[in-house]
Design a protein around this motif. Structure first.
Motif, PDB file in Angstrom:
ATOM      1  N   UNK A   1      20.704 -13.792  -5.261  1.00  0.00           N
ATOM      2  CA  UNK A   1      19.366 -13.645  -4.692  1.00  0.00           C
ATOM      3  C   UNK A   1      18.304 -13.552  -5.781  1.00  0.00           C
ATOM      4  N   UNK A   2      18.639 -12.891  -6.880  1.00  0.00           N
ATOM      5  CA  UNK A   2      17.686 -12.790  -7.990  1.00  0.00           C
ATOM      6  C   UNK A   2      17.386 -14.169  -8.561  1.00  0.00           C
ATOM      7  N   UNK A   3      18.368 -15.063  -8.531  1.00  0.00           N
ATOM      8  CA  UNK A   3      18.144 -16.434  -9.006  1.00  0.00           C
ATOM      9  C   UNK A   3      17.294 -17.213  -8.012  1.00  0.00           C
ATOM     10  N   UNK A   4      17.486 -16.968  -6.729  1.00  0.00           N
ATOM     11  CA  UNK A   4      16.707 -17.655  -5.695  1.00  0.00           C
ATOM     12  C   UNK A   4      15.286 -17.108  -5.581  1.00  0.00           C
ATOM     13  N   UNK A   5      15.122 -15.824  -5.895  1.00  0.00           N
ATOM     14  CA  UNK A   5      13.828 -15.150  -5.757  1.00  0.00           C
ATOM     15  C   UNK A   5      13.479 -14.436  -7.066  1.00  0.00           C
ATOM     16  N   UNK A   6      13.222 -15.196  -8.129  1.00  0.00           N
ATOM     17  CA  UNK A   6      12.962 -14.570  -9.430  1.00  0.00           C
ATOM     18  C   UNK A   6      11.610 -13.863  -9.460  1.00  0.00           C
ATOM     19  N   UNK A   7      11.424 -13.040 -10.492  1.00  0.00           N
ATOM     20  CA  UNK A   7      10.136 -12.395 -10.702  1.00  0.00           C
ATOM     21  C   UNK A   7       9.073 -13.444 -10.981  1.00  0.00           C
ATOM     22  N   UNK A   8       7.841 -13.122 -10.678  1.00  0.00           N
ATOM     23  CA  UNK A   8       6.723 -14.027 -10.904  1.00  0.00           C
ATOM     24  C   UNK A   8       6.336 -14.079 -12.377  1.00  0.00           C
ATOM     25  N   UNK A   9       6.427 -12.917 -13.045  1.00  0.00           N
ATOM     26  CA  UNK A   9       6.068 -12.823 -14.459  1.00  0.00           C
ATOM     27  C   UNK A   9       7.255 -12.319 -15.244  1.00  0.00           C
ATOM     28  N   UNK A  10       7.442 -12.869 -16.447  1.00  0.00           N
ATOM     29  CA  UNK A  10       8.520 -12.391 -17.306  1.00  0.00           C
ATOM     30  C   UNK A  10       8.047 -11.152 -18.053  1.00  0.00           C
TER      31      UNK A  10
ATOM     32  N   UNK B   1       2.184 -10.081   6.749  1.00  0.00           N
ATOM     33  CA  UNK B   1       3.578  -9.720   6.475  1.00  0.00           C
ATOM     34  C   UNK B   1       3.724  -9.331   5.015  1.00  0.00           C
ATOM     35  N   UNK B   2       4.540  -8.340   4.785  1.00  0.00           N
ATOM     36  CA  UNK B   2       4.857  -7.959   3.417  1.00  0.00           C
ATOM     37  C   UNK B   2       6.368  -7.988   3.258  1.00  0.00           C
ATOM     38  N   UNK B   3       6.789  -8.181   2.032  1.00  0.00           N
ATOM     39  CA  UNK B   3       8.213  -8.230   1.743  1.00  0.00           C
ATOM     40  C   UNK B   3       8.623  -7.094   0.837  1.00  0.00           C
ATOM     41  N   UNK B   4       9.807  -7.213   0.315  1.00  0.00           N
ATOM     42  CA  UNK B   4      10.303  -6.232  -0.642  1.00  0.00           C
ATOM     43  C   UNK B   4       9.433  -6.250  -1.890  1.00  0.00           C
TER      44      UNK B   4
ATOM     45  N   UNK C   1       6.000  -6.504  -8.577  1.00  0.00           N
ATOM     46  CA  UNK C   1       6.249  -5.878  -7.286  1.00  0.00           C
ATOM     47  C   UNK C   1       5.188  -6.230  -6.266  1.00  0.00           C
ATOM     48  N   UNK C   2       3.930  -6.225  -6.704  1.00  0.00           N
ATOM     49  CA  UNK C   2       2.839  -6.554  -5.785  1.00  0.00           C
ATOM     50  C   UNK C   2       2.907  -8.022  -5.364  1.00  0.00           C
ATOM     51  N   UNK C   3       3.129  -8.899  -6.334  1.00  0.00           N
ATOM     52  CA  UNK C   3       3.229 -10.324  -6.008  1.00  0.00           C
ATOM     53  C   UNK C   3       4.424 -10.602  -5.107  1.00  0.00           C
ATOM     54  N   UNK C   4       5.525  -9.954  -5.398  1.00  0.00           N
ATOM     55  CA  UNK C   4       6.729 -10.136  -4.582  1.00  0.00           C
ATOM     56  C   UNK C   4       6.466  -9.667  -3.152  1.00  0.00           C
ATOM     57  N   UNK C   5       5.857  -8.506  -3.012  1.00  0.00           N
ATOM     58  CA  UNK C   5       5.568  -7.961  -1.691  1.00  0.00           C
ATOM     59  C   UNK C   5       4.682  -8.899  -0.875  1.00  0.00           C
ATOM     60  N   UNK C   6       3.697  -9.501  -1.539  1.00  0.00           N
ATOM     61  CA  UNK C   6       2.774 -10.407  -0.850  1.00  0.00           C
ATOM     62  C   UNK C   6       3.372 -11.775  -0.536  1.00  0.00           C
ATOM     63  N   UNK C   7       4.153 -12.331  -1.453  1.00  0.00           N
ATOM     64  CA  UNK C   7       4.556 -13.725  -1.333  1.00  0.00           C
ATOM     65  C   UNK C   7       6.013 -13.970  -0.933  1.00  0.00           C
ATOM     66  N   UNK C   8       6.867 -12.979  -1.102  1.00  0.00           N
ATOM     67  CA  UNK C   8       8.275 -13.210  -0.804  1.00  0.00           C
ATOM     68  C   UNK C   8       8.532 -13.659   0.637  1.00  0.00           C
TER      69      UNK C   8
END
Length: 191
Positions: free
Chosen positions: A69-78, A57-60, A95-102
């Motif tokens: 939602x940005x607070x609930x699903x923050x970026x992995x790296x600043x 599965x991939x996500x956004x 983007x890649x980390x979000x797509x894989x792990x979201x």
């Protein structure tokens, strides 16, 4: 709501409290709202042909534009403080980390919220949890607090009490109640 208590029984450790009907209704409504936001986010993920072939599965791949939602699903790296994310070699890492792990992160948040909805009596009453359910409550309460705090724009400078004319004042009381409930639960879970 009463403070949480820990009881040892023949069936194992039980974490207990009690809520009145109004508290149960408020909590159920807040949790349901957060779950709805997360479900909408999950449903908005693009369909990936490779994911369909492999079963992965991939996500956004982009961060949510909604502040809650940005607070609930923050970026992995600043982003790099000096020059922004574009200045870093791994500009697409988030983007890649979000797509894989979201998808997994959303699933975990949905599961935690579902435990709260399944264990809080709709009309109020006794709440009895296993330690595993209590852990789910902690995660779910944290998500609700993050969402409410984001909506109310709570930050380090927000006073403990707001002017009664401030439209956020009654909601800040709910935020403090959630904080107290979460803290009380942590105190019982830590031996």
């Amino acid at each position: 709501m009463r403070t949480w208590s820990r009881k040892n029984s023949l069936g194992g450790v039980k974490i207990r409290s009690e809520m009145d009907a109004r508290e149960a209704s408020v909590l159920r409504s807040l949790v349901s709202s957060v779950l709805s936001l997360l479900q909408d986010r999950a449903a908005s993920a693009p369909q990936d042909d490779l994911a369909e072939l492999t079963g992965l599965r991939t996500g956004n791949s982009t961060a949510p534009t909604d502040a809650t939602l940005a607070r609930l699903l923050p970026d992995f790296l600043k982003p790099d403080a000096a020059g922004g994310e574009e200045a870093t070699p791994g500009a697409n890492v988030n983007g890649a980390l979000r797509s894989l792990h979201e998808p997994e992160i959303i699933d975990a948040k949905l599961a935690a919220g579902s435990v709260i909805l399944q264990t809080v009596p709709a009309e109020g009453g006794k709440v009895v949890l296993t330690p595993e359910q209590a852990d789910a409550w902690l995660a779910g309460l944290n998500d609700v607090r993050l969402a409410l705090g984001s909506t109310l724009q709570i930050d380090a400078d927000t006073p403990d009490e707001l002017d009664p004319d401030d439209p956020r004042a009654p909601h800040l009381d709910v935020y403090h109640w959630l904080t107290w409930m979460q803290d009380s639960l942590v105190q019982v879970l830590v031996p």
